[in-house]
Design an enzyme around this catalytic site. Structure first.
Site, PDB file in Angstrom:
ATOM      1  N   ASP A   1      10.182  11.772  37.176  1.00 49.92           N
ATOM      2  CA  ASP A   1      11.423  12.297  37.732  1.00 49.92           C
ATOM      3  C   ASP A   1      12.006  11.260  38.666  1.00 49.92           C
ATOM      4  O   ASP A   1      11.271  10.591  39.387  1.00 49.92           O
ATOM      5  CB  ASP A   1      11.140  13.580  38.517  1.00 49.92           C
ATOM      6  CG  ASP A   1      11.003  14.762  37.586  1.00 49.92           C
ATOM      7  OD1 ASP A   1      11.707  14.765  36.560  1.00 49.92           O
ATOM      8  OD2 ASP A   1      10.186  15.648  37.872  1.00 49.92           O
TER       9      ASP A   1
ATOM     10  N   ASP B   1       6.723  20.278  38.863  1.00 52.56           N
ATOM     11  CA  ASP B   1       6.321  21.293  39.824  1.00 52.56           C
ATOM     12  C   ASP B   1       6.967  22.638  39.562  1.00 52.56           C
ATOM     13  O   ASP B   1       6.415  23.667  39.900  1.00 52.56           O
ATOM     14  CB  ASP B   1       6.603  20.825  41.258  1.00 52.56           C
ATOM     15  CG  ASP B   1       8.032  20.338  41.443  1.00 52.56           C
ATOM     16  OD1 ASP B   1       8.823  20.465  40.489  1.00 52.56           O
ATOM     17  OD2 ASP B   1       8.334  19.836  42.534  1.00 52.56           O
TER      18      ASP B   1
ATOM     19  N   ASP C   1       9.433  23.397  34.397  1.00 51.49           N
ATOM     20  CA  ASP C   1       8.697  22.232  33.895  1.00 51.49           C
ATOM     21  C   ASP C   1       7.492  22.652  33.065  1.00 51.49           C
ATOM     22  O   ASP C   1       6.900  21.831  32.354  1.00 51.49           O
ATOM     23  CB  ASP C   1       8.168  21.390  35.069  1.00 51.49           C
ATOM     24  CG  ASP C   1       9.250  20.535  35.693  1.00 51.49           C
ATOM     25  OD1 ASP C   1      10.197  20.193  34.968  1.00 51.49           O
ATOM     26  OD2 ASP C   1       9.139  20.225  36.891  1.00 51.49           O
TER      27      ASP C   1
END
Lengths: 553, 713
Positions: free
Chosen positions: B333, B549, B553
């Site tokens: 990310d 997290d 996801d």
């Protein structure tokens, strides 16, 4: 030109010729095995044997086809020998005894061509030509078919299909072996090798004795004997016989023929997997091992210390004067490095260290370059084991040509590697353990043991050459060596095909700089090193009690 | 354009802090402490799992029987050293397990018996009736309330309230963390302590399957299953063992024959009329089979997991650790992993007649009350680059602060008849036009230029004395963490592609990707896109690792070959991934990959070493066996060992000692520097291949020099 210079020219010219030919021949074989079309003759054959040439086989079906074909071949060959007095062209020979017939049948079907008999005084023309000569072609073709199926395992992705055994077998025979054998036979005839169907001549020798001279289709069998790494000579004296191998240059041609396909198949492999450099790497490993071995054999023969060798400048016992020491050593190394086993000199008479190299050549598993087909798959198995150990050292799950070498793959590769050493050592141990089996030994001491070890090494690795010095024409030796030949041939084939099956199913992992490169000198060196170390470790105790005990003073 | 990364940004690669386990690799105390465990492992039912060492144990038993029947210094010493070989192997495993056990004990302390306050019929806002139940009886779906000072009774998600929680029991980090309902910080772990406020938690674990239970099982090695590569290696080692078994056993008839052929030669300890004696046969076999790697293999695996735990990463399976070494693609990310997480001012671009200083002044004024990280960064930048003292909102008495509003998309200040606004380009331009000002085309160019470079433009406008005008543009920019480019270069050297995932538009994403040095990027990424990307990579045979997290996801974490969930994340994410990072540091993924690789390299290196060792042992033992029969074989005794007996004993002793000597290496892992496969291989080949050939020649010779004086040899 001194004989040493001539010898060097002989060896170097052979290597150059092989280097030149391996690319076009390898490419040609690549086209043969990847062609879509079947010619009319092939279509006819498929129709007769009832095979759909377009149907692909998964590994187990491919393996069953190999085994079925080989079983039928053994039965037919056995039948031919046992019934030869009732068939044509028997030259009046009696049926071959059962244990010899079994041994011979297995021997020719497994591409070993161990001969427990004397060809010209045991078998008629029909058995020699339609039995043994046919097997010389198809047993070689089986080896090539299995090798190609194995390579397809690397080349293909997410499939169970490994090709069609019957198509591969037919093409290998008709498109590769037959044309080259015909060419080879013509060259050999031009060189003086006999080719006739005359009845045996009875002649009176110079000393007044009687000798029967048998003719026959020698040149045609000679060509495929070498080309197909078979080794079964028309005559007992094999390529030392002047009718089989009259001159130094037919000797050159024969060595060329017995090396040419095995040295070209890595190119075919490279083309099939779409990375020529992988093919170069494999051929480089083969070449390094071969050159080391040839050099060692020649050196041992030329430089041996001993009363007679020093008097005549080299160990010339057991060699033909028309070939000389170096050309004979080259032939001996080539025949044991491949699974040929034809001989132009008497290996038993080699110096103990020269003989040890010949033994070691076979113990390597005959991979440099090995039998047609079997050399390639044997070498690829060694590459797989090397990749596994080396691959771990670069911190990735080992992969070869993008295919992961996981538990199943390493299990099959390890078993492959176990088979022949186990056969050789257990076979030799049984032969040495009992007084009854030891009775076949004509020599005692380390040399006597070397002869037994050589016999089992030769049979288990499907070589077929012999040290002689033992009476192998006994039920024990015929049966035991027959079993060694059969297990030594077909267990590895089954394992190789199973491995091909599990490789073909995988989707390849794309290459990156994190991937172990398998085409660099580094990797070539590793395969050579690992092969030598593993083989040396396995056979060191046996070699120490045989040729080393005899040879180190 | 490229702005250098901020120098004061925290360095990304944090050195791992040893928290629970002591860092000492092999203190003698640990060895001694593990000795009882090592002896207990001599039980054949335990040894069965390690075929190579089982063979050694069988050999040791047989040798002991033979030695008891025919006592001599030689036979007793061989028997003793064979037993030591087995014990040393068990010791390696016991030491590795012992380190895990110490950690497990700490964790068990956290898992005290707590009482849960279970809520009955809880609905948001409804009246509460509660009952006390033992934590162990909580079921999935139960709702409990936890207040300050109480221990959270089980794993779950916060569904109401916000609290600060002390998670040091599992993370070792003493600073409390915030846990709140909704969002991606809702997961709480049983055994952690609420420090302030009150939260309502829905229990997500099954009884006895809490996170701490899983951790204990993992670090103790109880749940350890052999990984695919370990299984494959075991197969190869077994095959080698079988080969050497065949090679030594079949030697017997050859030796008997050779002995019988030399009737004049006297019997020796090594060779008599019955061939090679049992004791020497076993010695040869033990020296040849790959005992070194066989002894250390499981310790290497346990230690690999342990290294992860030391870095506060919990791998739910060894398979995942191994997969980490194989990863081809890393999905990272952007925010928080590659960049610092908030945009920062990096330039002031005046428009029209405005000077740099005027713009800086206006930008600072308009941001004084702006407490967002972006606003703070403008003040900081104005101070750093233009020396503007930071004024406090309070010192400007007449100022009227205009907070940011979603409708106007601007914030600013009205000060002594001067109005300052900053905000999105279109909003401020509109505001200027509304006040009769003219917006020059230069503004459009400046704004487009910043956007094209991946930055965010903030326009500052002014209405002063009834005159409206645009002052200029603030360039807000994502700041790449220091050291990221080097890390990505390392990854590339290992053949791993890094992919940046961001919600930014492609233009912005491209600029940041170029600055950070990632190989590729996924712009305007939605969770589905991530999933599709992973599937596409896997389709091509690649292994993908990612961190995540949030609950959204979770599918991608489950699909990825290595999915590292952040401990701060939701339980859904933690459940979907196959690793949890207790530090919630997304860059940890890179370390995980390195640990995975190191694990495999250690196995490969020690296997090579083990096989290479055999060469020297042959040169020690074979001449010793047969030199009386064939004196020529003395030429093979290149180490010039003093006697056949001392040669054999030296080889056996070396074989045992090398296990002890390599335990630290097995536990620590071989040194690993990110580099190409080719270079890694060269280095390890020289070190462990060539070194493995040479070391035993020296070692055996040294031992021989020492033991040749042993009485009775």
């Amino acid at each position: 030109m001194s004989s040493t210079t001539a010898g060097i020219v002989f060896i170097v010219s052979l290597l150059v010729a092989l280097a030149l030919v391996h690319v076009p021949l390898g490419d040609y074989m690549y086209r043969v095995f990847s062609a879509r079309k079947h010619n009319r003759l092939e279509r006819g054959i498929y129709k007769v044997i009832g095979v759909d040439p377009e149907a692909e086989q998964k590994w187990s079906v491919y393996a069953k086809s190999v085994l079925a074909f080989s079983l039928i071949s053994v039965l037919v060959l056995y039948g031919f020998q046992r019934l030869q007095d009732k068939l044509f062209l028997s030259l009046g020979f009696a049926p071959v005894p059962d244990h010899v017939a079994w041994n011979t049948a297995v021997s020719f079907v497994t591409n070993t061509n161990w001969q427990a008999y004397s060809g010209e005084s045991t078998m008629g023309y029909l058995v020699q030509m339609s039995g043994l000569a046919v097997q010389n072609f198809v047993s070689a073709a089986v080896g090539m078919a299995v090798a190609i199926a194995f390579v397809r395992g690397f080349a293909r992705r997410k499939t169970e299909d490994l090709g069609n055994f019957w198509v591969d077998l037919t093409r290998a025979t008709l498109r590769i072996l037959l044309p080259i054998a015909v060419l080879g036979a013509i060259v050999l005839i031009a060189g003086g090798v006999v080719q006739n169907f005359t009845d045996p001549h009875a002649v009176t020798t110079l000393t007044g004795g009687q000798q029967t001279i048998t003719g026959g289709a020698v040149a045609s069998q000679e060509a495929i004997k070498d080309l197909g790494t078979n080794g079964g000579g028309y005559y007992n004296a094999n390529s030392a016989h002047p009718f089989e191998n009259p001159t130094a240059w037919t000797n050159w041609v024969e060595i060329f023929l017995l090396l040419v396909i095995s040295f070209s198949l890595p190119r075919t492999f490279g083309r099939l997997v779409g990375q020529k450099r992988q093919g170069y790497a494999i051929v480089a490993v083969m070449a390094v091992l071969a050159i080391v071995s040839i050099t060692a054999t020649t050196a041992a023969q030329v430089a041996h210390h001993g009363t007679v060798p020093e008097a005549v400048a080299a160990a010339s016992e057991g060699t033909e004067q028309r070939f000389g020491i170096v050309d004979s050593a080259m032939f001996a190394a080539s025949t044991t490095l491949t699974s040929t086993g034809s001989v132009n000199s008497f290996h038993d008479s080699y110096t103990s260290l020269g003989g040890a190299v010949l033994l070691l050549n076979m113990m390597l598993g005959e991979v440099a370059p090995g039998g047609v087909g079997s050399g390639l798959y044997g070498m690829l198995i060694l590459a797989v084991i090397t990749v596994f150990v080396a691959g771990l050292m670069v911190g990735r799950t080992p992969e070869f040509l993008g295919k992961k070498i996981g538990p199943r793959e390493i299990k099959l590769a390890s078993l492959y590697f176990l088979v022949t050493p186990a056969l050789v050592l257990i076979g030799s141990a049984i032969a040495m353990a009992f007084a009854k089996t030891r009775a076949s030994m004509l020599n005692s001491g380390p040399h006597g043991f070397s002869e037994v070890l050589y016999a089992f090494t030769s049979a288990s690795n499907n070589n077929g050459s012999a040290f002689a010095g033992i009476t192998v024409n006994t039920p024990f030796y015929d049966t035991a060596l027959g079993l060694c030949m059969a297990f030594g041939r077909f267990l590895p084939i089954i394992l190789v095909l199973a491995l091909a099956g599990s490789l073909a199913k995988q989707a390849p992992v794309p290459e990156s700089v994190g991937t172990l490169p398998t085409h660099r000198p580094q990797f070539i060196g590793m395969v050579v090193g690992l092969t030598l170390v593993l083989v040396a470790l396995t056979f060191f105790p046996a070699l120490a009690l045989g040729p080393l005990a005899e040879g180190i003073h | 354009m490229s702005t250098p990364t901020l120098q004061h940004a925290p360095a990304a690669p944090q050195p791992p802090k040893p928290r629970r386990a002591t860092g000492g690799l092999l203190d003698p105390g640990m060895l001694a402490g593990s000795l009882p465990a090592a002896v207990r492992k001599l039980d054949p039912r335990v040894m069965w799992r390690n075929p190579v060492m089982l063979i050694v144990e069988i050999g040791a038993v047989w040798t002991t029987i033979l030695a008891a029947r025919d006592l001599s210094a030689f036979s007793v010493l061989i028997a003793v050293w064979l037993w030591l070989t087995v014990v040393f192997a068990n010791l390696a495993e016991a030491v590795a397990e012992g380190r895990g056990k110490a950690q497990a004990d700490t964790l068990r302390n956290a898992k005290k018996d707590t009482t849960a306050r279970r809520l009955l019929g809880w609905k948001p806002g409804a009246d509460l009736s509660e009952e006390d139940v033992p934590a162990a009886q909580l079921q999935q779906g139960d709702i409990v309330v936890v207040e300050a000072g109480q221990i959270i009774p089980g794993d779950g998600d916060v569904i109401e309230g916000i609290a600060s929680v002390d998670e040091s029991a599992i993370t070792g980090e003493s600073a409390p963390v915030i846990r709140e309902s909704g969002g991606d910080r809702s997961a709480v772990t049983g055994g952690t302590k609420v420090l302030s406020d009150r939260i309502v938690v829905r229990i997500t674990q099954k009884p006895g399957e809490s996170f701490i239970d899983a951790m204990i099982a993992l670090v103790e090695g109880a749940a350890r299953q052999k990984t695919p590569n370990e299984i494959a290696l075991n197969i190869l080692l077994s095959a080698l063992t079988i080969i050497f078994l065949v090679a030594t056993v079949t030697m017997q008839p050859f030796a008997i024959f050779a002995k019988a052929n030399n009737p004049g030669v006297l019997d020796t300890t090594a060779l008599d009329g019955n061939g090679v004696t049992g004791i020497v046969m076993v010695s040869l076999l033990v020296c040849l089979i790959p005992t070194t790697i066989g002894a250390l293999l499981s310790a290497i695996g346990i230690a690999g997991m342990d290294r992860l735990v030391q870095r506060n990463v919990l791998a739910m399976s060894g398979r995942a650790v191994e997969a980490a070494g194989d990863v081809n693609t890393l999905l990272l990310d952007k925010t928080g992993t590659i960049t610092l997480g908030n945009r920062q001012a990096s330039a002031f671009l005046p428009v029209g007649t405005t000077t740099q200083d005027q713009l800086a002044d206006a930008a600072q004024l308009s941001s004084l009350a702006d407490e967002t990280p972006e606003g703070r960064s403008i003040v900081v930048y104005a101070k750093q680059a233009y020396g503007l003292r930071e004024r406090h909102p309070g010192e400007l008495a007449h100022a009227q602060w205009i907070p940011f509003a979603a409708q106007t998309r601007m914030s600013g200040v009205d000060l002594d008849g001067r109005q300052l606004r900053k905000g999105a380009a279109s909003a401020v331009a509109g505001w200027v036009r509304d006040h009769g000002g003219v917006v020059s085309p230069a503004l459009g160019d400046a704004v487009d230029g910043i956007s094209a470079s991946g930055g965010t433009p903030l326009v500052v406008g002014e209405v002063s004395n009834g005159q409206a005008r645009v002052l200029g543009v603030i360039h807000l920019k994502d700041v790449v963490k220091a050291g990221m480019r080097e890390r990505f270069d390392h990854m590339r050297a290992m053949g791993i592609r890094t992919i940046m995932v961001t919600g930014d538009n492609p233009m912005t994403a491209k600029a940041i990707a170029a600055e950070a040095g990632v190989d590729d990027f996924l712009a305007e990424a939605k969770p589905e896109d991530k999933m599709a990307f992973i599937k596409k990579e896997q389709e091509g045979g690649r292994l993908v690792a990612m961190t995540g997290d949030g609950t959204n996801d979770a599918p991608a974490l489950a699909q990825a070959d290595v999915g590292v969930a952040m401990n701060t994340g939701t339980s859904a994410a933690k459940e979907a991934g196959n690793m949890v990072d207790l530090d919630s540091d997304p860059t940890k993924l890179i370390e995980i990959v390195e640990i995975g690789k190191q694990l495999l390299i250690t196995r490969g290196a020690l296997t090579t070493f083990s096989i290479a060792n055999d060469i020297a042992k042959y040169f020690a033992i074979i001449p010793a066996l047969f030199v009386t029969l064939y004196p020529g074989l003395d030429a093979l005794n290149i180490m010039r060992l003093s006697s056949p007996q001392s040669a054999i004993l030296s080889a056996v002793i070396f074989n045992a000692l090398v296990i002890i000597a390599l335990i630290p290496l097995a536990l620590r892992g071989v040194q690993y520097k990110p580099s190409s496969a080719s270079k890694l291989l060269s280095r390890n080949l020289y070190l462990y291949g060539l070194g493995g050939v040479i070391a035993p020649f020296i070692g055996i010779k040294l031992i021989d020099l020492l033991i040749q004086f042993t009485p009775g040899l």
